[in-house]
Enzyme design. Structure first.
Site, short mmCIF file in Angstrom:
data_model
loop_
_atom_site.label_atom_id
_atom_site.label_comp_id
_atom_site.label_asym_id
_atom_site.label_seq_id
_atom_site.Cartn_x
_atom_site.Cartn_y
_atom_site.Cartn_z
CG PHE A 131 -120.25 6.56 -19.17
CD1 PHE A 131 -120.60 7.09 -20.40
CD2 PHE A 131 -119.02 5.95 -19.06
CE1 PHE A 131 -119.75 7.03 -21.49
CE2 PHE A 131 -118.14 5.88 -20.15
CZ PHE A 131 -118.52 6.42 -21.36
CG ASP A 202 -119.05 10.53 -13.86
OD1 ASP A 202 -118.55 11.60 -14.23
OD2 ASP A 202 -118.91 9.46 -14.49
CE1 TYR A 227 -113.23 12.40 -22.26
CE2 TYR A 227 -111.36 11.61 -20.98
CZ TYR A 227 -112.63 11.43 -21.47
OH TYR A 227 -113.32 10.28 -21.17
CE LYS A 228 -117.10 13.19 -20.70
NZ LYS A 228 -116.97 12.40 -21.90
C1 LIG Z 1 -120.15 10.23 -17.54
C2 LIG Z 1 -118.85 9.58 -17.91
N1 LIG Z 1 -118.18 8.91 -16.97
C3 LIG Z 1 -117.02 8.28 -17.25
C4 LIG Z 1 -116.48 8.34 -18.51
C5 LIG Z 1 -115.20 7.58 -18.80
O1 LIG Z 1 -114.10 8.39 -18.65
P1 LIG Z 1 -112.62 7.80 -18.84
O2 LIG Z 1 -112.50 7.40 -20.26
O3 LIG Z 1 -111.72 8.96 -18.48
O4 LIG Z 1 -112.44 6.66 -17.92
C6 LIG Z 1 -117.14 9.05 -19.52
C7 LIG Z 1 -116.58 9.13 -20.88
O5 LIG Z 1 -117.09 9.72 -21.78
C8 LIG Z 1 -118.37 9.68 -19.21
O6 LIG Z 1 -119.06 10.35 -20.13
#
Ligand SMILES: Cc1ncc(COP(=O)(O)O)c(C=O)c1O
Length: 415
Positions: A131, A202, A227-228
């Site tokens: 990501f 993650d 939030y997911k």
């Molecule tokens: C796999 C993954 N890691 C990190 C994030 C980023 O999260 P944040 O916006 O809370 O930093 C996301 C956001 O969708 C994600 O899907």
């Protein structure tokens, strides 16, 4: 034999896990009548109790008690209490998890923490297609000359990346945000341990969707979005996990007052807080944490194995329906077939993923797309039903067969 609507209704009624989870499912707001939600990989459903909790904290907490709330309400304890409520879902003990900040910020904190623990090693191994935010965070650390980055294109390259014996930490997506491919934590974490490297996972696309076993796998560190699937609400704080063997092992990269050994002593010098508390930084986001607490109350009563088996039944059914109803439409399953190798969503590969997603949303099926060609169906184990899967796939099939998804109004990009 193909699945029918009656089969899907039967699966909802017969699924043994469903009986256990029915009470939890009832605790969520169903959303707009007639809308089918497949966006738990982006923002999970809202607990019915959230609005009342927010009303109460706004009036009794903010408007009336004001500064007294910090003593009279649980605002300072929330990061720990929320972490304890979701710990069992990720195979952790209550004290291993804290909630606060964003996933990206927590990724930074844990990469820096791992570099301190593993010093003088300074290599971070990262997946090339991780990501983007996780990669950006690591690049900035390397830019400050605090680490060197080593990229792998595929997990099969990990042994070679570990071979030089200089790796401090390997940062992996437990589940890939595009394809939903889930890595084998039980096999990989010991491999990293043997190589003297810490593992940082993650869990954004697995926590609250499928059962995770951090402690059993001897995983060292983890982060994930609130939030997911965890349903903490829009912009909810993220979580951070540290295996207890490392909880007192180093100073944090950001030494804020909430992570100090004695916050309200206002000592001039920093002393790290006890264990994982040292990773707390500033004032907790009390309003966001109250919203998250609505889901946390529900999660406390959820058996992760029942959750996992219901998610398996749902996503296996969804894949079967895609293939039976839309198999000749140019869609290709890009997620693994085996549930143990899949995370929360099911991804389809389709050249027109973005306009098709827009068309589905316009027809009441809330999905998402990711460049270049991924169509993502985020299945929530508590609120999605087999019947909804059937209904959504009928709409997908009609859009594909009629070609209606190619209407120019669906060509505009959206988030
Ligand atoms: C796999 C993954 N890691 C990190 C994030 C980023 O999260 P944040 O916006 O809370 O930093 C996301 C956001 O969708 C994600 O899907």
């Amino acid at each position: 034999m193909s699945l029918s609507l009656a089969d899907c209704i039967h699966l909802d009624a017969a699924d043994p896990a469903h009986t256990d989870l029915a009470a939890a499912a009832e605790c969520f707001d169903p959303g707009t009548p007639g809308t089918l939600y497949f966006d738990a990989n982006s923002i999970g459903p809202m607990p019915r109790s959230a609005p009342q909790k927010m009303q109460s904290v706004l009036h009794a907490g903010w408007a009336q008690a004001r500064r007294r709330s910090w003593n009279e309400l649980d605002w300072l304890a929330q990061p720990r209490a929320l972490g304890a409520s979701i710990a069992h879902l990720i195979g952790a003990e209550a004290d291993d998890v804290r909630v606060g900040d964003s996933t990206s910020v927590n990724q930074y904190k844990l990469l820096r923490y791992a570099l301190s623990v593993a010093a003088p090693r300074r290599v971070i191994v990262l997946e090339r297609q991780v990501f983007p935010s996780n990669r950006y965070v690591a690049e900035c650390i390397a830019h400050d000359r605090l680490a060197d980055l080593r990229f792998i294109s595929d997990i099969s390259e990990l042994p070679a990346a570990l071979a030089p014996g200089d790796v401090a930490v390997v940062a992996l997506s437990h589940v890939d945000y595009r394809s939903s491919t889930r890595l084998d934590m039980a096999a990989l974490a010991p491999m990293m341990e043997q190589a003297g490297a810490l593992s940082l996972w993650d869990l954004s696309h697995s926590a609250g969707a499928v059962a995770v076993a951090l402690r059993a796998c001897k995983a060292d560190l983890a982060v994930g979005c609130g939030y997911k699937y965890l349903c903490g609400g829009p912009g909810a704080p993220a979580f951070v996990y540290v295996h207890p063997r490392w909880a007192d092992a180093a100073w944090p990269a950001i030494g804020g007052w909430m992570g100090h050994a004695d916050t309200f002593a206002f000592e001039p010098d920093y002393r790290p807080g006890q264990g994982l508390d040292r990773l707390l930084v500033g004032t907790p986001a009390a309003l966001a944490n109250v919203a998250f607490s609505a889901a946390a109350e529900i999660w406390r009563g959820v058996d992760p194995q029942a959750m996992d088996s219901r998610h398996r039944s749902l996503t296996n059914t969804l894949i079967a329906l895609f293939e039976e109803q839309c198999g000749d439409s140019g869609l290709r399953l890009s997620s693994p077939r085996d549930h143990a190798q899949r995370g929360g969503h099911v991804a389809l590969q389709f050249a027109g993923a973005a306009p098709l997603a827009q068309a589905l949303v316009a027809h009441g099926v809330v999905v998402s797309s990711r460049k270049p060609d991924a169509l993502r169906w985020g299945v929530h184990p508590l609120t999605t039903t087999h019947r909804q899967l059937w209904q959504a796939v009928q709409i997908l099939r009609d859009l594909l067969q009629s070609g209606a998804w190619q209407d120019p109004r669906f060509a505009q990009a959206s988030v």
